[in-house]
Design an enzyme around this catalytic site. Structure first.
Site, PDB file in Angstrom:
ATOM      1  N   LYS A   1      34.503   0.805 -69.524  1.00  0.00           N
ATOM      2  CA  LYS A   1      34.296   1.746 -70.624  1.00  0.00           C
ATOM      3  C   LYS A   1      32.886   2.331 -70.658  1.00  0.00           C
ATOM      4  O   LYS A   1      32.678   3.423 -71.198  1.00  0.00           O
ATOM      5  CB  LYS A   1      34.590   1.059 -71.951  1.00  0.00           C
ATOM      6  CG  LYS A   1      36.041   0.697 -72.181  1.00  0.00           C
ATOM      7  CD  LYS A   1      36.853   1.885 -72.642  1.00  0.00           C
ATOM      8  CE  LYS A   1      38.229   1.480 -73.130  1.00  0.00           C
ATOM      9  NZ  LYS A   1      39.002   2.625 -73.639  1.00  0.00           N
TER      10      LYS A   1
ATOM     11  N   SER B   1      38.432  -1.453 -81.315  1.00  0.00           N
ATOM     12  CA  SER B   1      38.492  -2.903 -81.512  1.00  0.00           C
ATOM     13  C   SER B   1      37.923  -3.653 -80.326  1.00  0.00           C
ATOM     14  O   SER B   1      37.979  -4.871 -80.279  1.00  0.00           O
ATOM     15  CB  SER B   1      39.949  -3.334 -81.721  1.00  0.00           C
ATOM     16  OG  SER B   1      40.715  -3.010 -80.581  1.00  0.00           O
TER      17      SER B   1
ATOM     18  N   ASN C   1      36.204  -2.854 -76.027  1.00  0.00           N
ATOM     19  CA  ASN C   1      35.158  -2.562 -75.056  1.00  0.00           C
ATOM     20  C   ASN C   1      34.516  -1.188 -75.237  1.00  0.00           C
ATOM     21  O   ASN C   1      33.349  -1.007 -74.908  1.00  0.00           O
ATOM     22  CB  ASN C   1      35.726  -2.689 -73.640  1.00  0.00           C
ATOM     23  CG  ASN C   1      36.049  -4.125 -73.281  1.00  0.00           C
ATOM     24  OD1 ASN C   1      35.366  -5.046 -73.706  1.00  0.00           O
ATOM     25  ND2 ASN C   1      37.104  -4.331 -72.511  1.00  0.00           N
TER      26      ASN C   1
ATOM     27  N   GLY D   1      45.213   5.621 -71.788  1.00  0.00           N
ATOM     28  CA  GLY D   1      45.349   6.478 -70.621  1.00  0.00           C
ATOM     29  C   GLY D   1      44.080   7.114 -70.107  1.00  0.00           C
ATOM     30  O   GLY D   1      44.120   7.841 -69.117  1.00  0.00           O
ATOM     31  N   GLY D   2      42.931   6.840 -70.734  1.00  0.00           N
ATOM     32  CA  GLY D   2      41.692   7.445 -70.261  1.00  0.00           C
ATOM     33  C   GLY D   2      41.300   6.990 -68.873  1.00  0.00           C
ATOM     34  O   GLY D   2      40.892   7.802 -68.029  1.00  0.00           O
TER      35      GLY D   2
ATOM     36  N   ALA E   1      53.855  -4.012 -74.942  1.00  0.00           N
ATOM     37  CA  ALA E   1      53.161  -2.778 -75.346  1.00  0.00           C
ATOM     38  C   ALA E   1      53.472  -1.699 -74.313  1.00  0.00           C
ATOM     39  O   ALA E   1      52.580  -1.083 -73.744  1.00  0.00           O
ATOM     40  CB  ALA E   1      51.660  -3.026 -75.452  1.00  0.00           C
TER      41      ALA E   1
ATOM     42  N   ASP F   1      54.609   1.364 -74.158  1.00  0.00           N
ATOM     43  CA  ASP F   1      54.821   2.752 -74.580  1.00  0.00           C
ATOM     44  C   ASP F   1      54.687   3.737 -73.420  1.00  0.00           C
ATOM     45  O   ASP F   1      55.368   4.767 -73.386  1.00  0.00           O
ATOM     46  CB  ASP F   1      53.863   3.131 -75.711  1.00  0.00           C
ATOM     47  CG  ASP F   1      52.410   2.982 -75.316  1.00  0.00           C
ATOM     48  OD1 ASP F   1      51.978   1.831 -75.105  1.00  0.00           O
ATOM     49  OD2 ASP F   1      51.700   4.000 -75.207  1.00  0.00           O
TER      50      ASP F   1
ATOM     51  N   LYS G   1      36.860 -15.941 -58.347  1.00  0.00           N
ATOM     52  CA  LYS G   1      35.627 -16.435 -58.986  1.00  0.00           C
ATOM     53  C   LYS G   1      34.951 -15.362 -59.831  1.00  0.00           C
ATOM     54  O   LYS G   1      33.735 -15.236 -59.849  1.00  0.00           O
ATOM     55  CB  LYS G   1      34.630 -16.982 -57.946  1.00  0.00           C
ATOM     56  CG  LYS G   1      35.208 -17.947 -56.933  1.00  0.00           C
ATOM     57  CD  LYS G   1      35.827 -19.176 -57.587  1.00  0.00           C
ATOM     58  CE  LYS G   1      36.376 -20.139 -56.537  1.00  0.00           C
ATOM     59  NZ  LYS G   1      37.125 -21.265 -57.147  1.00  0.00           N
TER      60      LYS G   1
ATOM     61  N   SER H   1      39.511  -4.233 -64.867  1.00  0.00           N
ATOM     62  CA  SER H   1      38.889  -3.293 -65.803  1.00  0.00           C
ATOM     63  C   SER H   1      37.874  -3.899 -66.751  1.00  0.00           C
ATOM     64  O   SER H   1      37.010  -3.176 -67.265  1.00  0.00           O
ATOM     65  CB  SER H   1      39.982  -2.581 -66.609  1.00  0.00           C
ATOM     66  OG  SER H   1      40.802  -3.518 -67.278  1.00  0.00           O
TER      67      SER H   1
ATOM     68  N   ASN I   1      35.532  -9.196 -70.860  1.00  0.00           N
ATOM     69  CA  ASN I   1      35.090  -9.677 -72.172  1.00  0.00           C
ATOM     70  C   ASN I   1      36.215 -10.450 -72.847  1.00  0.00           C
ATOM     71  O   ASN I   1      37.177  -9.865 -73.331  1.00  0.00           O
ATOM     72  CB  ASN I   1      34.656  -8.495 -73.045  1.00  0.00           C
ATOM     73  CG  ASN I   1      33.415  -7.814 -72.501  1.00  0.00           C
ATOM     74  OD1 ASN I   1      32.441  -8.477 -72.148  1.00  0.00           O
ATOM     75  ND2 ASN I   1      33.437  -6.502 -72.413  1.00  0.00           N
TER      76      ASN I   1
END
Length: 331
Positions: A59, A84, A86, A187-188, A214, A216, A278, A314, A317
């Site tokens: 992000k 909510s 990243n 979708g970004g 999820a 969709d 790792k 991606s 966190n």
């Protein structure tokens, strides 16, 4: 397929411009390989480690591009978003680098580690209820009060262009890739990757990976229009958003297939990332590996001939307590 900005919110030119703009600030993330995972999958896998990006996720690329694209007058008033996860931390960090304020509307119940990142990077947290309507209402109020600029988490050409820089790097690092597997939510990320990759290498296949709880995007591809789910249920908290009006046309036209995964498959792939690669990866980040190892992928005619596969890890966190609970529950 040639992708142009008249048809889509971004194109190869805007993505290359974004890369030049953000290059001094981002990490050129490494590509890892694993003979063990190659053997398990029966293919050559190349992991683009955006979990090692600044802010712990891809992000930062889009957020950095969006902030650096502002003129001086806009930047002085700061930026605002509702997120909510990243994107909230990424925008806070990008704003901090530029020395401008970042107002972050965060829904109650957001992962603690991601909220902590927002605070660490200097973002001003403004709480909302967990509904999208509450998030948008409070963000609109902040806009009116501060005059700041809204930076949407994914439905923004600047964001899409920034995320597309991942594909520029990956195809420079590994030229022989014939498919890229990408997590999909709003979708970004996959829009940017698809626009860049198919402009550079038209034959490349772009495969979306999505939780069944999820799904969709999968439903939207079948229906030929955006499908919004009233409720989502997945451990992959970063993959619960719906497609936007700027990302949907790219997903509709340039994403070759969507593979949906069970929760147990996502958790198992996350364990493999820790134990074999790792690297620290959150569930949303591990779903690409889950897709490649799934029977759905192996039996899919559009995926069967893909031998050299790029996988975007991606993000990384994750709350350690939640991680441990996930691993224990999968035994």
């Amino acid at each position: 397929m040639e992708a142009n900005r008249e048809k889509y919110a971004a194109d190869i030119l805007s993505i290359k411009e974004a890369h030049d703009r953000i290059k001094p600030y981002i990490h050129r993330t490494p590509v890892l390989t694993s003979e063990s995972l190659n053997s398990i999958s029966g293919r050559s896998l190349f992991f683009k480690c955006e979990c090692l990006q600044k802010g712990g996720a891809f992000k930062f690329r889009g957020a950095c591009n969006a902030v650096l694209s502002l003129d001086a007058e806009q930047a002085a008033k700061g930026v605002v978003t509702h997120s909510s996860g990243n994107h909230a931390a990424a925008l806070s960090l990008a704003a901090k680098i530029q020395g401008i304020p970042a107002y972050i509307v965060v829904p109650k119940g957001a992962p603690k580690c991601k909220v902590d990142n927002v605070i660490r990077y200097g973002g001003k947290v403004i709480w909302s209820e967990a509904t999208m309507s509450s998030r948008e209402e409070i963000a609109s109020k902040v806009l009116q009060e501060t005059g700041s600029v809204l930076i949407h988490p994914y439905n923004d050409g600047r964001i899409i262009s920034g995320q597309g820089t991942i594909a520029l790097e990956l195809l420079e690092q590994i030229q022989e890739i014939d498919a890229i597997v990408v997590p999909i939510s709003g979708g970004g990320l996959i829009s940017g990757v698809a626009l860049a990759a198919k402009s550079i290498k038209p034959s490349i296949r772009i495969i979306a990976a999505e939780p069944k709880g999820a799904d969709d995007a999968a439903q939207s591809k079948v229906a030929g229009k955006i499908i919004t789910l009233p409720v989502t249920n997945t451990i992959a908290d970063g993959l619960r958003a719906s497609l936007g009006d700027l990302t949907w046309p790219v997903v509709r036209d340039l994403v070759d297939d969507v593979v949906t995964l069970e929760e147990c498959e996502i958790i198992e792939a996350m364990k493999m990332c820790y134990e074999i690669l790792k690297v620290s990866v959150e569930p949303s980040g591990a779903i690409g590996l889950a897709a490649v190892l799934s029977n759905s992928f192996r039996n899919n005619p559009s995926c069967r001939d893909c031998k050299n596969i790029g996988i975007v890890l991606s993000g990384g966190n994750v709350d350690l307590g939640s991680l441990w609970d996930s691993f224990k529950s999968s035994k």
